[in-house]
Design a protein around this motif. Structure first.
Motif, PDB file in Angstrom:
ATOM      1  N   ALA A 126      -3.298   0.570  -3.908  1.00 56.42           N
ATOM      2  CA  ALA A 126      -1.835   0.649  -3.200  1.00 56.42           C
ATOM      3  C   ALA A 126      -0.922  -0.218  -3.670  1.00 56.42           C
ATOM      4  O   ALA A 126       0.322   0.086  -3.293  1.00 56.42           O
ATOM      5  CB  ALA A 126      -2.104   0.830  -1.641  1.00 56.42           C
ATOM      6  N   PHE A 127      -1.151  -1.430  -3.889  1.00 59.37           N
ATOM      7  CA  PHE A 127      -0.393  -2.609  -4.177  1.00 59.37           C
ATOM      8  C   PHE A 127       0.590  -1.921  -5.601  1.00 59.37           C
ATOM      9  O   PHE A 127       1.653  -2.432  -5.548  1.00 59.37           O
ATOM     10  CB  PHE A 127      -1.315  -3.846  -4.992  1.00 59.37           C
ATOM     11  CG  PHE A 127      -0.450  -4.949  -5.471  1.00 59.37           C
ATOM     12  CD1 PHE A 127      -0.350  -6.119  -4.909  1.00 59.37           C
ATOM     13  CD2 PHE A 127       0.156  -4.920  -6.754  1.00 59.37           C
ATOM     14  CE1 PHE A 127       0.370  -7.160  -5.067  1.00 59.37           C
ATOM     15  CE2 PHE A 127       0.521  -5.844  -7.403  1.00 59.37           C
ATOM     16  CZ  PHE A 127       0.851  -7.025  -6.798  1.00 59.37           C
ATOM     17  N   GLY A 128      -0.024  -1.284  -6.255  1.00 56.38           N
ATOM     18  CA  GLY A 128       0.902  -0.836  -7.429  1.00 56.38           C
ATOM     19  C   GLY A 128       2.048   0.030  -7.188  1.00 56.38           C
ATOM     20  O   GLY A 128       3.011   0.588  -7.749  1.00 56.38           O
ATOM     21  N   GLU A 129       2.048   0.609  -5.778  1.00 51.08           N
ATOM     22  CA  GLU A 129       3.036   1.691  -5.222  1.00 51.08           C
ATOM     23  C   GLU A 129       4.359   0.907  -5.088  1.00 51.08           C
ATOM     24  O   GLU A 129       5.352   1.583  -4.651  1.00 51.08           O
ATOM     25  CB  GLU A 129       2.497   2.611  -4.134  1.00 51.08           C
ATOM     26  CG  GLU A 129       1.284   3.221  -4.454  1.00 51.08           C
ATOM     27  CD  GLU A 129       0.720   3.733  -3.200  1.00 51.08           C
ATOM     28  OE1 GLU A 129       1.172   3.538  -2.175  1.00 51.08           O
ATOM     29  OE2 GLU A 129       0.041   4.860  -3.557  1.00 51.08           O
ATOM     30  N   ASP A 130       4.397  -0.530  -4.858  1.00 50.83           N
ATOM     31  CA  ASP A 130       5.473  -1.296  -4.471  1.00 50.83           C
ATOM     32  C   ASP A 130       5.852  -2.370  -5.393  1.00 50.83           C
ATOM     33  O   ASP A 130       5.220  -3.440  -5.567  1.00 50.83           O
ATOM     34  CB  ASP A 130       5.132  -1.941  -3.182  1.00 50.83           C
ATOM     35  CG  ASP A 130       6.409  -2.708  -2.470  1.00 50.83           C
ATOM     36  OD1 ASP A 130       7.418  -2.664  -3.107  1.00 50.83           O
ATOM     37  OD2 ASP A 130       6.176  -3.174  -1.319  1.00 50.83           O
ATOM     38  N   PRO A 131       7.001  -2.096  -5.978  1.00 47.42           N
ATOM     39  CA  PRO A 131       7.412  -2.996  -7.369  1.00 47.42           C
ATOM     40  C   PRO A 131       7.790  -4.325  -6.588  1.00 47.42           C
ATOM     41  O   PRO A 131       7.650  -5.202  -7.393  1.00 47.42           O
ATOM     42  CB  PRO A 131       8.582  -2.156  -7.725  1.00 47.42           C
ATOM     43  CG  PRO A 131       9.060  -1.230  -6.812  1.00 47.42           C
ATOM     44  CD  PRO A 131       7.885  -0.775  -6.035  1.00 47.42           C
ATOM     45  N   LEU A 132       8.171  -4.344  -5.485  1.00 42.40           N
ATOM     46  CA  LEU A 132       8.635  -5.684  -4.924  1.00 42.40           C
ATOM     47  C   LEU A 132       7.434  -6.670  -5.097  1.00 42.40           C
ATOM     48  O   LEU A 132       7.599  -7.929  -5.093  1.00 42.40           O
ATOM     49  CB  LEU A 132       8.970  -5.372  -3.623  1.00 42.40           C
ATOM     50  CG  LEU A 132       9.693  -6.856  -3.107  1.00 42.40           C
ATOM     51  CD1 LEU A 132      10.953  -7.150  -3.568  1.00 42.40           C
ATOM     52  CD2 LEU A 132       9.981  -6.563  -1.297  1.00 42.40           C
ATOM     53  N   ARG A 133       6.364  -6.213  -4.807  1.00 44.86           N
ATOM     54  CA  ARG A 133       5.117  -7.066  -4.925  1.00 44.86           C
ATOM     55  C   ARG A 133       4.863  -7.809  -6.224  1.00 44.86           C
ATOM     56  O   ARG A 133       4.193  -9.013  -6.113  1.00 44.86           O
ATOM     57  CB  ARG A 133       3.930  -6.284  -4.638  1.00 44.86           C
ATOM     58  CG  ARG A 133       3.861  -5.692  -3.288  1.00 44.86           C
ATOM     59  CD  ARG A 133       2.724  -4.945  -2.632  1.00 44.86           C
ATOM     60  NE  ARG A 133       2.672  -4.764  -1.123  1.00 44.86           N
ATOM     61  CZ  ARG A 133       1.896  -4.039  -0.666  1.00 44.86           C
ATOM     62  NH1 ARG A 133       0.765  -3.324  -1.159  1.00 44.86           N
ATOM     63  NH2 ARG A 133       2.031  -4.103   0.620  1.00 44.86           N
ATOM     64  N   VAL A 134       5.319  -7.328  -7.123  1.00 42.14           N
ATOM     65  CA  VAL A 134       5.596  -8.150  -8.578  1.00 42.14           C
ATOM     66  C   VAL A 134       6.024  -9.430  -8.289  1.00 42.14           C
ATOM     67  O   VAL A 134       5.530 -10.614  -8.768  1.00 42.14           O
ATOM     68  CB  VAL A 134       6.090  -7.335  -9.809  1.00 42.14           C
ATOM     69  CG1 VAL A 134       5.961  -8.447 -10.997  1.00 42.14           C
ATOM     70  CG2 VAL A 134       5.121  -6.220 -10.084  1.00 42.14           C
ATOM     71  N   LEU A 135       7.219  -9.398  -7.741  1.00 39.32           N
ATOM     72  CA  LEU A 135       7.978 -10.605  -7.426  1.00 39.32           C
ATOM     73  C   LEU A 135       7.070 -11.501  -6.486  1.00 39.32           C
ATOM     74  O   LEU A 135       7.505 -12.648  -6.333  1.00 39.32           O
ATOM     75  CB  LEU A 135       9.595 -10.177  -6.855  1.00 39.32           C
ATOM     76  CG  LEU A 135      10.551  -9.554  -8.025  1.00 39.32           C
ATOM     77  CD1 LEU A 135      11.582  -9.094  -7.517  1.00 39.32           C
ATOM     78  CD2 LEU A 135      10.930 -10.783  -8.870  1.00 39.32           C
TER      79      LEU A 135
ATOM     80  N   SER B 263      -5.417  -3.113   5.007  1.00 33.89           N
ATOM     81  CA  SER B 263      -5.666  -2.743   3.655  1.00 33.89           C
ATOM     82  C   SER B 263      -4.292  -2.311   2.939  1.00 33.89           C
ATOM     83  O   SER B 263      -4.373  -2.233   1.564  1.00 33.89           O
ATOM     84  CB  SER B 263      -6.350  -1.287   3.826  1.00 33.89           C
ATOM     85  OG  SER B 263      -5.536  -0.236   4.271  1.00 33.89           O
ATOM     86  N   ARG B 264      -2.979  -2.073   3.648  1.00 36.04           N
ATOM     87  CA  ARG B 264      -1.897  -1.938   2.973  1.00 36.04           C
ATOM     88  C   ARG B 264      -1.159  -3.345   2.640  1.00 36.04           C
ATOM     89  O   ARG B 264       0.064  -3.068   2.030  1.00 36.04           O
ATOM     90  CB  ARG B 264      -0.815  -0.999   3.963  1.00 36.04           C
ATOM     91  CG  ARG B 264      -0.520  -2.009   5.267  1.00 36.04           C
ATOM     92  CD  ARG B 264       0.365  -1.408   6.018  1.00 36.04           C
ATOM     93  NE  ARG B 264       0.882  -2.441   7.200  1.00 36.04           N
ATOM     94  CZ  ARG B 264       1.725  -3.539   7.208  1.00 36.04           C
ATOM     95  NH1 ARG B 264       2.316  -3.574   5.987  1.00 36.04           N
ATOM     96  NH2 ARG B 264       1.867  -4.282   7.987  1.00 36.04           N
ATOM     97  N   ARG B 265      -1.889  -4.258   3.074  1.00 35.52           N
ATOM     98  CA  ARG B 265      -1.114  -5.713   2.796  1.00 35.52           C
ATOM     99  C   ARG B 265      -1.098  -5.800   1.197  1.00 35.52           C
ATOM    100  O   ARG B 265      -2.122  -5.501   0.547  1.00 35.52           O
ATOM    101  CB  ARG B 265      -1.466  -6.715   3.540  1.00 35.52           C
ATOM    102  CG  ARG B 265      -1.380  -6.433   4.863  1.00 35.52           C
ATOM    103  CD  ARG B 265      -1.796  -7.289   6.010  1.00 35.52           C
ATOM    104  NE  ARG B 265      -1.458  -7.069   7.494  1.00 35.52           N
ATOM    105  CZ  ARG B 265      -0.212  -7.278   7.927  1.00 35.52           C
ATOM    106  NH1 ARG B 265       0.520  -8.273   7.562  1.00 35.52           N
ATOM    107  NH2 ARG B 265      -0.236  -6.863   9.148  1.00 35.52           N
ATOM    108  N   ASP B 266      -0.380  -6.930   0.621  1.00 34.38           N
ATOM    109  CA  ASP B 266      -0.144  -7.067  -0.802  1.00 34.38           C
ATOM    110  C   ASP B 266      -1.468  -7.828  -1.349  1.00 34.38           C
ATOM    111  O   ASP B 266      -2.311  -7.220  -2.011  1.00 34.38           O
ATOM    112  CB  ASP B 266       0.966  -7.856  -1.156  1.00 34.38           C
ATOM    113  CG  ASP B 266       1.267  -8.954  -0.390  1.00 34.38           C
ATOM    114  OD1 ASP B 266       0.173  -9.546   0.549  1.00 34.38           O
ATOM    115  OD2 ASP B 266       2.442  -9.731  -0.403  1.00 34.38           O
TER     116      ASP B 266
ATOM    117  N   GLU C  51      -7.442  -9.001 -12.839  1.00 34.85           N
ATOM    118  CA  GLU C  51      -7.119  -7.634 -12.598  1.00 34.85           C
ATOM    119  C   GLU C  51      -5.620  -7.476 -11.745  1.00 34.85           C
ATOM    120  O   GLU C  51      -5.114  -6.322 -11.972  1.00 34.85           O
ATOM    121  CB  GLU C  51      -8.347  -7.030 -11.648  1.00 34.85           C
ATOM    122  CG  GLU C  51      -8.468  -7.730 -10.182  1.00 34.85           C
ATOM    123  CD  GLU C  51      -9.575  -8.914 -10.336  1.00 34.85           C
ATOM    124  OE1 GLU C  51     -10.198  -8.900  -9.236  1.00 34.85           O
ATOM    125  OE2 GLU C  51      -9.576  -9.421 -11.350  1.00 34.85           O
ATOM    126  N   THR C  52      -5.347  -8.446 -11.154  1.00 39.07           N
ATOM    127  CA  THR C  52      -3.898  -8.052 -10.559  1.00 39.07           C
ATOM    128  C   THR C  52      -2.932  -8.509 -11.693  1.00 39.07           C
ATOM    129  O   THR C  52      -1.958  -7.720 -11.525  1.00 39.07           O
ATOM    130  CB  THR C  52      -3.662  -9.214  -9.239  1.00 39.07           C
ATOM    131  OG1 THR C  52      -4.736  -9.097  -8.345  1.00 39.07           O
ATOM    132  CG2 THR C  52      -2.399  -9.122  -8.775  1.00 39.07           C
TER     133      THR C  52
END
Length: 387
Positions: free
Chosen positions: A127-136, A89-92, A155-156
């Motif tokens: 939780a995706f929104g908590e890690d800015p690196l995931r945008v990249l 569940s914590r994955r991007d 939605e993403t």
């Protein structure tokens, strides 16, 4: 204790792609148990272990809680109580949140297989929104899998826009920004990386220098010629089709920027020096190379100046990169300047200091004599070509 194959290995196998690296998650275990089995612990923030024989990575199942800003502001919890579903569940992205048991059974609680079939890059949870690196990362996956038809889910995309507006992207370190950019540049469609970032307004935050190329795009909507930004991204795609050299790809991305802008960008995200040097050369000289499609004797001094100013005599490999950049920017598959300049270069480099030293010429006069001799020889070549 149960062990599952997770992440990219499962995803790439389902996509029919070659699997190069395998990562595993261990459920129901304590660190001491793996150490006793001969695994080598390498993680500090959370327990990651290397298999005693294969050296592949095995991580204890874990969860993360946001406790600060940026992509490092997390508290990691692990232990036998953490389930496989908790870990996934914590994955991007859903396509990266599929696990496989030893008997080949797929565990897919977040419908990653459906998104693979739909060619959709969709976040697993908020939780995706908590890690800015995931945008990249999403932009990079969009570039990597573009040839398979993948695109970012609506939605993403909306969540990434919220993240860009939040200011969290500014917490990313230059090293992480460049690492993701470098991986994106290595893909077959690197232009998609920058297109995705622009659509979610992250390009203006992370690469304002590139974003400025889009400034006049609206004014060019009705024009027959592509805008500066469109031309740049087309050139980047063409460069990817003719060269795997990442320095060339970065230089083409920057070829419409000024020298000061390029230097500022490279300093800010810590671009390798060789990339910066080539980008500066491409920005300065690509138009001069284009103008040599039908050279005349009158251009002999300009051609020689190109060789001299780019240090082609001492760094021919970098000069070759510059010509590839010019070809990529031209959009042409047949680029006569590439062959011509190398022919002239190979002819002129045979003129060396030896005969002038034999004549007793010394000091700066040697360099002047070599330059003059090369100019005369180039004029002869160009005169012969025009006959």
């Amino acid at each position: 204790m149960e062990i599952y194959l997770v992440g990219g290995a499962v995803r790439d196998s389902l996509l029919g792609l070659t699997v190069y690296d395998r990562d595993y998650v261990v459920v129901g275990a304590q660190p001491e148990q793996l150490v006793q089995l001969g695994y080598q612990q390498v993680g500090t923030d959370f327990p990651v272990f290397l298999h005693p024989k294969s050296k592949e990575e095995y991580a204890l199942a874990r969860t993360e809680r946001k406790a600060g800003t940026g992509y490092t502001g997390f508290i990691c919890d692990f232990g036998p109580q953490v389930t496989l579903e908790d870990d996934l569940s914590r994955r991007d992205l859903t396509i990266n949140a599929i696990a496989q048991s030893n008997d080949g059974t797929l565990i897919d609680p977040y419908h990653g297989q459906a998104d693979i079939a739909a060619r959709s890059l969709r976040h697993v949870s908020d939780a995706f929104g908590e890690d800015p690196l995931r945008v990249l990362r999403v932009a990079r996956f969009a570039a990597r899998f573009y040839h398979l038809g993948f695109s970012v889910a609506g939605e993403t995309q909306a969540l990434m826009q919220q993240m860009a507006a939040s200011g969290e992207l500014a917490t990313l370190t230059p090293e992480r920004v460049w690492k993701e950019t470098e991986k994106a540049l290595a893909s077959d469609h690197p232009q998609v990386f920058f297109e995705v970032l622009r659509r979610c307004n992250a390009l203006a935050v992370l690469f304002p220098e590139i974003d400025t190329l889009f400034a006049n795009e609206a004014a060019n909507d009705s024009a027959s010629q592509p805008s500066v930004a469109e031309h740049t991204l087309q050139a980047l795609l063409h460069c990817a089709s003719i060269s795997s050299d990442l320095a060339c790809r970065f230089a083409v991305l920057c070829h419409k920027l000024t020298a000061d802008t390029i230097s500022g960008l490279c300093k800010r995200i810590k671009v390798p020096t060789e990339h910066k040097e080539l980008a500066l050369l491409a920005s300065r000289w690509h138009m001069e190379v284009h103008q040599l499609s039908k050279p005349s004797v009158a251009q002999a001094k300009d051609i020689l100046a190109l060789f001299q100013a780019t240090d082609a005599w001492r760094r021919p490999e970098r000069f070759a990169q510059l010509l590839l950049c010019a070809q990529a920017e031209s959009g042409l598959s047949d680029y006569p300047q590439l062959i011509q300049l190398w022919q002239w270069f190979n002819e002129l480099k045979t003129i060396t200091a030896a005969p002038f030293l034999a004549q007793g010429i010394t000091g700066p006069a040697i360099g002047e004599a070599i330059t003059q001799a090369r100019l005369q020889r180039l004029e002869q070549i160009l005169e012969g070509a025009g006959d």
